[in-house]
Design a protein around this motif. Sequence first.
Motif, short mmCIF file in Angstrom:
data_model
loop_
_atom_site.label_atom_id
_atom_site.label_comp_id
_atom_site.label_asym_id
_atom_site.label_seq_id
_atom_site.Cartn_x
_atom_site.Cartn_y
_atom_site.Cartn_z
N LEU A 38 0.81 -1.22 0.00
CA LEU A 38 0.00 0.00 0.00
C LEU A 38 0.84 1.27 0.00
O LEU A 38 0.31 2.36 -0.18
N ARG A 39 2.14 1.11 0.25
CA ARG A 39 3.09 2.24 0.27
C ARG A 39 2.67 3.31 1.27
O ARG A 39 2.79 4.52 1.01
N SER A 40 2.16 2.88 2.41
CA SER A 40 1.74 3.82 3.45
C SER A 40 1.72 3.11 4.79
O SER A 40 1.11 2.04 4.93
N ARG A 41 2.38 3.69 5.78
CA ARG A 41 2.38 3.10 7.11
C ARG A 41 0.99 3.16 7.74
O ARG A 41 0.55 2.23 8.40
N GLN A 42 0.31 4.28 7.54
CA GLN A 42 -1.01 4.45 8.15
C GLN A 42 -2.01 3.44 7.56
O GLN A 42 -2.83 2.87 8.29
N LEU A 43 -1.97 3.24 6.25
CA LEU A 43 -2.86 2.26 5.63
C LEU A 43 -2.51 0.85 6.10
O LEU A 43 -3.40 0.02 6.33
N ALA A 44 -1.22 0.57 6.25
CA ALA A 44 -0.80 -0.74 6.74
C ALA A 44 -1.28 -0.97 8.16
O ALA A 44 -1.70 -2.08 8.52
N ALA A 45 -1.25 0.07 8.99
CA ALA A 45 -1.75 -0.05 10.36
C ALA A 45 -3.25 -0.34 10.35
O ALA A 45 -3.74 -1.10 11.19
N LEU A 46 -3.97 0.25 9.41
CA LEU A 46 -5.40 -0.01 9.29
C LEU A 46 -5.65 -1.48 8.95
O LEU A 46 -6.58 -2.11 9.48
N VAL A 47 -4.83 -2.03 8.07
CA VAL A 47 -4.93 -3.47 7.74
C VAL A 47 -4.66 -4.31 8.98
O VAL A 47 -5.38 -5.28 9.26
N GLY A 48 -3.65 -3.93 9.74
CA GLY A 48 -3.34 -4.65 10.97
C GLY A 48 -4.49 -4.60 11.96
O GLY A 48 -4.79 -5.60 12.63
N LEU A 49 -5.14 -3.46 12.07
CA LEU A 49 -6.28 -3.32 12.96
C LEU A 49 -7.43 -4.22 12.54
O LEU A 49 -8.09 -4.86 13.37
N LEU A 50 -7.69 -4.30 11.24
CA LEU A 50 -8.80 -5.09 10.74
C LEU A 50 -8.58 -6.59 10.92
O LEU A 50 -9.55 -7.36 10.93
N THR A 51 -7.35 -7.03 11.04
CA THR A 51 -7.05 -8.47 11.05
C THR A 51 -6.38 -8.96 12.33
O THR A 51 -6.01 -10.13 12.41
N CYS A 52 -6.23 -8.09 13.33
CA CYS A 52 -5.44 -8.49 14.50
C CYS A 52 -6.11 -9.55 15.34
O CYS A 52 -5.43 -10.27 16.09
N TYR A 53 -7.43 -9.69 15.24
CA TYR A 53 -8.14 -10.64 16.11
C TYR A 53 -9.38 -11.15 15.41
O TYR A 53 -10.01 -10.43 14.64
N LEU A 54 -9.72 -12.42 15.69
CA LEU A 54 -10.94 -13.01 15.16
C LEU A 54 -11.48 -13.99 16.19
O LEU A 54 -10.88 -15.03 16.45
N ALA A 55 -12.61 -13.65 16.80
CA ALA A 55 -13.16 -14.47 17.88
C ALA A 55 -13.53 -15.86 17.41
O ALA A 55 -13.38 -16.84 18.15
N SER A 56 -14.01 -15.99 16.16
CA SER A 56 -14.38 -17.31 15.65
C SER A 56 -13.15 -18.17 15.34
O SER A 56 -13.28 -19.36 15.09
N GLY A 57 -11.97 -17.57 15.39
CA GLY A 57 -10.73 -18.32 15.26
C GLY A 57 -10.06 -18.50 16.61
O GLY A 57 -8.84 -18.43 16.72
N TYR A 58 -10.88 -18.74 17.64
CA TYR A 58 -10.41 -18.79 19.02
C TYR A 58 -9.29 -19.82 19.24
O TYR A 58 -8.47 -19.68 20.15
N GLU A 59 -9.24 -20.88 18.40
CA GLU A 59 -8.18 -21.88 18.56
C GLU A 59 -6.79 -21.27 18.43
O GLU A 59 -5.83 -21.78 19.01
N LEU A 60 -6.68 -20.20 17.67
CA LEU A 60 -5.38 -19.56 17.51
C LEU A 60 -4.83 -19.06 18.83
O LEU A 60 -3.61 -19.01 19.03
#
Length: 383
Positions: A116-138
């Motif tokens: 994405l060539r942007s730290r802020q956009l990359a942080a937004l991606v990280g926020l969207l994917t940092c956790y998933l309750a239905s993937g609790y086994e992780l």
Amino acid sequence: MQVTEKAEKTIVVPVSFAWRIAAIVILLLALMGDCLSVYFSHDDFMNLFEYVKQGPQVFRGLALFWSSDYYRPVGSVFYIGLYELFGFHPIPFRITTIVLLLINLALLIRVACLLLRSRQLAALVGLLTCYLASGYELYYNFGTIYDLVCFTFIFGIFALYLEPRQRDLPLGNWRIAAICLLQILALESKEMAASVPLLILAYEVVVKKVFRKKQFPWRSLFLLGAVGVITLIFVIGKSHGPRSLMNNPAYHPHISASIYLKNVSIQLNNLCYTVKLFDGFRTGILLAAGLLTGFFFRSRVAIFGWLWFIIAMLPVAFISPRTGFVLYIPEPGIAIAVVATFSAALAKKTAPPSRLAFLRPTGAFLFIVIFCLLAQFHFRNRS
């Protein structure tokens, strides 16, 4: 005065990025921090017993990565290593899970930043994917160590690969060797890594438009061929033998478009914490619409993001459905696609900039709003 302004600008960007990363880490730890109080799971007992029974023989699988006689040998290194160091105590296993999740988050943000060539956009991606309750086994089942480490190696591959390719630089010999080694380790972690050659091909075709260039990047083609051969050897070897996973009905693939869409729809429902929102037809519409939207806004990164999800789902899309933990590697593709599409859409806006300034995907306001919404969403759906 000019020196001061430049110095201030140099400081502001990292600080703006740092507080976003800190917020993501805090959210992740708050959502899964109670994993330290969880005991071993049924999978942990089974895996640990099998590896301890085999003894040092399991380490031969690291060299014979194609042999079906060895079940995900990188995972065995973690199980046996932690057991030998700390004995039958769950906390070191849980701490290892947390450390790997944080390492993977850093690798994901690095790869997203390169795309994405942007730290802020990359942080937004990280926020969207940092956790998933239905993937609790992780978070609560060390048996998903295979997924965690496979993620580490796959995103390590793309962190190495994208850095020179984004600048149209040739791949060095050491980088090609390192990527091939990481691919072997990724395959030895979990079969999800079989999608890596197709992911590299998708990047070259869609993002770099490799077939339209006069000077063909032959070193990238050589790497693609090497990774493809390694993966082919792995697939052929793991498909044969008395201990092949193919002999297990739960892992035996049934390949068809309808089964793919049905299983992907199950995972999309896991992603949205629903059970009926997606079916095979709606899933097909969503994937097609995502690709078409990327074409409409001329965002090659958005198209690649959707292709990442579609391709990364292939190793698990034709077998018996699993819970949401299998989204761990494919899900970042959707997040990258959504962020890239939103950024491209705002870049084409016709309204005066002041009216939509608060919606800038690189701005703090949107990050904080999404953070608050996701925190509430995830906390509400935790089991």
